[in-house]
Scaffold this motif. Structure first.
Motif, short mmCIF file in Angstrom:
data_model
loop_
_atom_site.label_atom_id
_atom_site.label_comp_id
_atom_site.label_asym_id
_atom_site.label_seq_id
_atom_site.Cartn_x
_atom_site.Cartn_y
_atom_site.Cartn_z
N SER A 134 0.86 -1.18 0.00
CA SER A 134 0.00 0.00 0.00
C SER A 134 0.90 1.23 0.00
N SER A 135 0.30 2.40 -0.14
CA SER A 135 1.08 3.64 -0.20
C SER A 135 1.27 4.22 1.20
N TYR A 136 2.27 5.09 1.31
CA TYR A 136 2.61 5.66 2.61
C TYR A 136 1.44 6.46 3.18
N ILE A 137 0.73 7.20 2.33
CA ILE A 137 -0.33 8.08 2.83
C ILE A 137 -1.50 7.30 3.41
N THR A 138 -1.69 6.06 2.97
CA THR A 138 -2.81 5.27 3.51
C THR A 138 -2.60 4.99 5.00
N ALA A 139 -1.34 4.75 5.39
CA ALA A 139 -1.06 4.51 6.81
C ALA A 139 -1.41 5.73 7.65
N GLU A 140 -1.00 6.89 7.15
CA GLU A 140 -1.26 8.13 7.87
C GLU A 140 -2.76 8.40 8.01
N ARG A 141 -3.52 8.24 6.92
CA ARG A 141 -4.95 8.55 6.95
C ARG A 141 -5.75 7.49 7.69
N LEU A 142 -5.30 6.22 7.61
CA LEU A 142 -6.00 5.16 8.34
C LEU A 142 -5.97 5.43 9.84
N LYS A 143 -4.81 5.80 10.34
CA LYS A 143 -4.67 6.07 11.77
C LYS A 143 -5.46 7.31 12.18
N LYS A 144 -5.48 8.30 11.29
CA LYS A 144 -6.13 9.58 11.60
C LYS A 144 -7.65 9.46 11.62
N ASP A 145 -8.22 8.65 10.71
CA ASP A 145 -9.67 8.65 10.51
C ASP A 145 -10.43 7.57 11.26
N PHE A 146 -9.71 6.56 11.81
CA PHE A 146 -10.42 5.47 12.49
C PHE A 146 -9.91 5.35 13.93
N ALA A 205 16.62 -7.90 9.56
CA ALA A 205 16.86 -6.71 10.38
C ALA A 205 15.78 -5.69 10.08
N ILE A 206 15.55 -4.80 11.04
CA ILE A 206 14.63 -3.67 10.86
C ILE A 206 15.39 -2.42 11.29
N VAL A 207 15.41 -1.43 10.41
CA VAL A 207 16.09 -0.17 10.74
C VAL A 207 15.05 0.95 10.77
N ARG A 208 15.24 1.88 11.68
CA ARG A 208 14.27 2.96 11.90
C ARG A 208 14.67 4.20 11.11
N ARG A 209 13.69 4.71 10.33
CA ARG A 209 13.89 5.98 9.65
C ARG A 209 12.64 6.83 9.81
N ASP A 210 12.84 8.13 9.78
CA ASP A 210 11.73 9.06 9.77
C ASP A 210 11.41 9.35 8.30
N PHE A 211 10.27 8.81 7.82
CA PHE A 211 10.00 8.83 6.40
C PHE A 211 9.83 10.24 5.82
N PRO A 216 8.96 14.52 -2.32
CA PRO A 216 7.77 14.74 -1.49
C PRO A 216 6.51 14.08 -2.06
N ASP A 217 6.47 13.86 -3.39
CA ASP A 217 5.30 13.21 -3.98
C ASP A 217 5.10 11.82 -3.42
N PHE A 218 6.18 11.15 -3.01
CA PHE A 218 6.07 9.80 -2.46
C PHE A 218 5.18 9.78 -1.22
N THR A 261 16.06 11.64 -20.37
CA THR A 261 16.90 11.72 -19.18
C THR A 261 16.82 13.11 -18.57
N ARG A 262 16.65 13.14 -17.26
CA ARG A 262 16.72 14.42 -16.55
C ARG A 262 17.40 14.16 -15.21
N SER A 263 17.87 15.22 -14.59
CA SER A 263 18.66 15.06 -13.37
C SER A 263 17.82 14.50 -12.25
N PHE A 264 18.50 14.00 -11.24
CA PHE A 264 17.81 13.43 -10.08
C PHE A 264 18.44 13.99 -8.82
N PRO A 265 17.69 14.54 -7.85
CA PRO A 265 16.24 14.69 -7.91
C PRO A 265 15.79 15.67 -8.99
N GLU A 266 14.57 15.51 -9.45
CA GLU A 266 14.08 16.28 -10.58
C GLU A 266 14.08 17.78 -10.26
#
Length: 831
Positions: free
Chosen positions: A78-90, A198-204, A212-214, A569-574
């Motif tokens: 699933s997408s990242y935003i679904t986790a955020e909205r699922l927790k917020k709305d239910f 292993a599981i590593v912790r990051r602040d997404f 940011p579109d991700f 081809t274009r530079s990255f990040p765009e």
């Protein structure tokens, strides 16, 4: 009384050793198969049930059950935003965690290796999925830049599991991150859909600050979302509210005057953790799952094989009923009631079943580990506890004993003493026409023939899948992974140029589709005159891709370095200004034949030069794209999957794989490619596979299924032939006098053999008439699961029928020949 019954039963078994061995062996084989399949079914249905509080833990999946264009897709991601909205709305949701997969690189002592099954998660993962911790605590991921390792991974990396407080360095997104190890997990059982070292912790939000579109993209399913519900929460009620939740949260987009909403064809569903492994969604899984149809098929086959063993017992018991007719008659004369006789014979059946269970358990103990290893599973036999086999074995003994003995018991107990004890009544005569015995033999061989047909067709489809033309030259390709690493941005083209200079290398191309990769990328193309966008696969390739893959050009041309419009081809990040310039300029594309048809062309040439429009994201407008070439349809994935309508875009960067076509010695080519890679890239491990090995892995499940069917077919044939052997022996004995008279009247040995063989061949021929349509129906349904499949010809049906008939003839021919050659004088003195 029971002691007397036991003595009589033991004497009966000892007196008729052939009958006893056949019965015990047949029942033991059937029971052993049943017990091993039961162990496998229990294993498959026990996935993730060991997770504490698992009944409140769910995976949030993305489904496309009824797309207007394309095939249904069920995705575990699933997408990242679904986790955020699922927790917020239910408010019923206690905690939600988003997890990314991937294979980062580990840097250690100046060496770089690939980290397999390393997950990147937020702080709540261990709170949501309660994994067993050996050292440390559940708060191990609360702080940024922290990690937990499994015990095996800790030992692999540090030589000890005492690693709390140490640091592990990973290269992710082109940067090196140091993680403090705060806990050690117990190694996860194999019966889990989770694959974690292993599981590593990051602040997404900060991790994806440059993309940011991700964080807001509803269509970017690239990670897994897990949710823990509050105790007593009805997940079904939340699922029922999700369609309205989608409408509230997902914004509309306007692309070329067309309204588009990512939720129009998409459903999100909470799936219990224990249902993930056998669930509907198998795409985007951490580990390969299974399906309930396979489990049900195993269960049905187990019941059929056990039923065949019971049929043998019933057949042989009724066939030799005449030999015990006088015993029954004498017992009745001496006052035995029918109920007592039924109890006696059912008791004998239970004794046989009990001995067979002991033999079956011994066989299962010997075979269960090879069977589990063959299936890639981790199960074994235990006798006590939740998954103990003692109670099922006892239940099997009772069911088989009663089911196998009940009919013979009633059959024997109905004999009338007066008719049995008449002086001219032969002790070898068996009352009745034998119709039931014939029907049961027919049923046995119908099952055997059906399994042989299934084996032949499954194997044939596997061979067909490997050999069918995929639309490109699938042999002599070395596919290099890891091209998507951030460290390689701007370095892919120079590496490819160095690979071209290796002796034996014919062509080098870069792509993000390749041979059986898991990459799947789609986009909507706006066609003039149509209200809805056409969904096409959207894949990046370089100029060398077509030659490296051996794809045929049908019309137009391939990409050309000398033409700027062929390069996106274009530079990255765009950079926004670069993207806007690209959108204003437009680009050339190459499509396959299927995509050309979807774009409205009747012939490949008709689509050449046509311009369409491609949405580039909110606020970025639409880019004109012009078709300059059409290539042959290619099947990059399994034959189970439909051929994709594909749009290729030319670019010098951003691909995930490198495809190298070579001639000569594969091992020497791989070694040379690896040397060049290591000389060019020091911070990305070398990973590559030959196309032949990739295809082998792709159809491994089908091959395993064919071998399993073959094993079951052999068991079924063995059990059927054991029964046939016993029946042939008793029939030959019963017809001894008849055969003697026939020989005296001039019958030759071949005539007698032909007579006896024909008697037992007829049920096999009738079994073919029953098995063929049933097998055709079942296998047609199975083959329909493939996008391209072998033709269902009469060959496997004729071969299976002929094989079963041949085995039956060989089984009984020995008895027939022996009886036919006997001296008729002995036959006429019989009795």
């Amino acid at each position: 009384m029971w002691r007397n019954y036991f003595t009589v039963a033991v004497n009966a078994l000892a007196k008729n050793r052939v009958y006893s061995i056949i019965n015990l062996l047949g029942l033991a084989i059937g029971m052993a198969a049943c017990l091993m399949i039961l162990a496998f079914i229990r294993y498959e249905t026990s996935y993730d049930r060991w997770v504490p509080d698992g009944e409140n833990t769910y995976q949030f999946q993305t489904w496309w059950p009824d797309p207007s264009d394309g095939n249904p897709l069920f995705l575990q991601m699933s997408s990242y935003i679904t986790a955020e909205r699922l927790k917020k709305d239910f408010p019923q949701v206690e905690a939600v965690s988003y997890v990314l997969g991937g294979t980062p690189s580990i840097t250690k002592n100046g060496q770089v290796t690939t980290a397999k099954d390393y997950l990147t998660a937020d702080s709540d993962f261990l709170r949501v999925v309660d994994l067993p911790i050996l050292k440390g605590s559940k708060t191990a991921l609360n702080a940024p830049d922290t990690a937990v390792l499994t015990r095996s991974e800790a030992i692999r990396q540090f030589g000890t599991d005492d690693v709390v407080g140490r640091t592990i360095s990973l290269i992710q997104k082109g940067r090196t991150y140091d993680y403090r190890i705060n806990a050690v997990l117990a190694d996860l059982p194999k019966r889990s859909h989770l694959r974690i070292n292993a599981i590593v912790r990051r602040d997404f939000p900060s991790y994806f600050a440059q993309e940011p579109d991700f964080l807001t993209c509803w269509g970017c399913q690239s990670g897994w979302v897990y949710a823990k519900l509050k105790p007593g929460t009805d997940a079904g009620a939340i699922n029922a509210q999700l369609p309205a939740w989608e409408k509230r949260n997902i914004p509309d987009e306007n692309i070329g005057g067309t309204r588009y909403n990512a939720g129009d064809e998409t459903d999100w569903t909470l799936v219990p953790l224990a249902d993930v492994h056998l669930g509907k969604a198998q795409a985007g899984a951490m580990s390969p799952g299974n399906d309930r149809r396979t489990i049900a098929t195993f269960a049905i086959i187990a019941v059929l094989i056990l039923g065949m063993a019971v049929v043998n017992f019933t057949n042989l018991a009724t066939a030799r009923a005449g030999q015990r007719a006088r015993e029954v008659a004498l017992r009745k004369v001496l006052g035995a009631t029918r109920r007592q006789l039924v109890a006696q014979f059912v008791g004998e059946s239970l004794l046989v079943a009990g001995i067979a269970v002991l033999i079956a358990l011994a066989l299962a103990e010997l075979l269960v580990r090879p069977f589990a290893a063959f299936l890639g599973a981790d199960f074994h036999l235990t006798y006590l506890g939740e998954n103990g086999m003692l109670l099922p074995a006892l239940a099997l003994m009772l069911i088989v004993g009663v089911a196998g003995g009940l009919y013979p018991a009633f059959f024997l107990s109905r004999f009338q003493p007066a008719s049995v004890l008449k002086a001219n009544k032969s002790s070898t005569e068996t009352p009745g026409s034998g119709l039931l015995r014939s029907l049961l033999v027919v049923a046995q061989f119908a099952i055997s023939i059906g399994l042989i047909i299934c084996t032949a067709i499954v194997y044939g489809q596997t061979v067909y899948a490997r050999s069918v033309d995929p639309g490109y030259k699938r042999d002599q390709i070395l596919q290099v992974d890891n091209m998507s690493r951030y460290q390689l941005i701007g370095r892919g083209e120079p590496i490819a140029e160095r690979m071209k200079r290796i002796p034996g290398v014919v062509a080098v191309g870069r792509t993000d589709i390749g041979v059986a990769t898991k990459n799947s990328n789609n986009t909507g193309v706006l066609v003039p005159g149509r209200a809805e966008a056409v969904n096409l696969g959207f894949y990046k390739v370089d100029v060398g891709f077509r030659e490296a893959m051996g794809i045929e050009l049908v019309a137009g041309r391939w990409f050309d370095r000398a033409r700027p419009m062929d390069d996106q081809t274009r530079s990255f990040p765009e950079k926004p200004e670069e993207l806007q310039a690209l959108v204003a300029r437009g680009s050339n594309i190459v499509v396959n034949e299927f995509a050309a048809r979807k774009l409205g062309a009747r012939t490949p040439e008709e689509v050449l030069g046509k311009t369409f429009r491609l949405g580039v994201g909110p606020g970025n407008g639409e880019m004109p794209i012009t078709v300059v070439g059409v290539v042959k349809d290619s099947r990059f994935r399994s034959v189970r999957d439909p051929i994709d309508p594909i749009m290729f875009i030319g670019t010098r960067e951003g691909q995930t794989h490198m495809v190298i076509r070579y001639t000569g010695d594969p091992a020497a080519t791989r070694a040379a490619v690896e040397r060049v890679w290591k000389d060019s890239v020091s911070d990305v491990p070398f990973e590559a596979q030959f196309s032949e090995a990739i295809v082998q892995d792709l159809y491994e499940a089908e091959e395993t299924r064919a071998q399993i069917f073959a094993g079951f077919a052999i068991l079924a044939v063995v059990i059927a032939c054991l029964g046939l052997f016993g029946l042939a022996a008793f029939t030959a004995e019963r017809r001894t006098k008849e055969i003697g008279i026939r020989k005296v009247l001039g019958a030759r040995t071949p005539d007698i053999v032909r007579l006896l063989v024909w008697q037992f061949s007829r049920p096999v021929l009738i079994a073919n008439v029953i098995a063929w349509p049933l097998a055709w129906w079942a296998m047609r349904d199975w083959l329909n699961g493939f996008d391209t499949r072998m033709a269902l010809t009469p060959t496997p049906f004729l071969v299976a029928g002929g094989l079963a008939l041949g085995i039956a003839v060989v089984t009984i021919a020995g008895h027939a020949f022996k009886v036919a050659r006997a001296n008729p004088i002995r036959a006429l003195r019989y009795e």
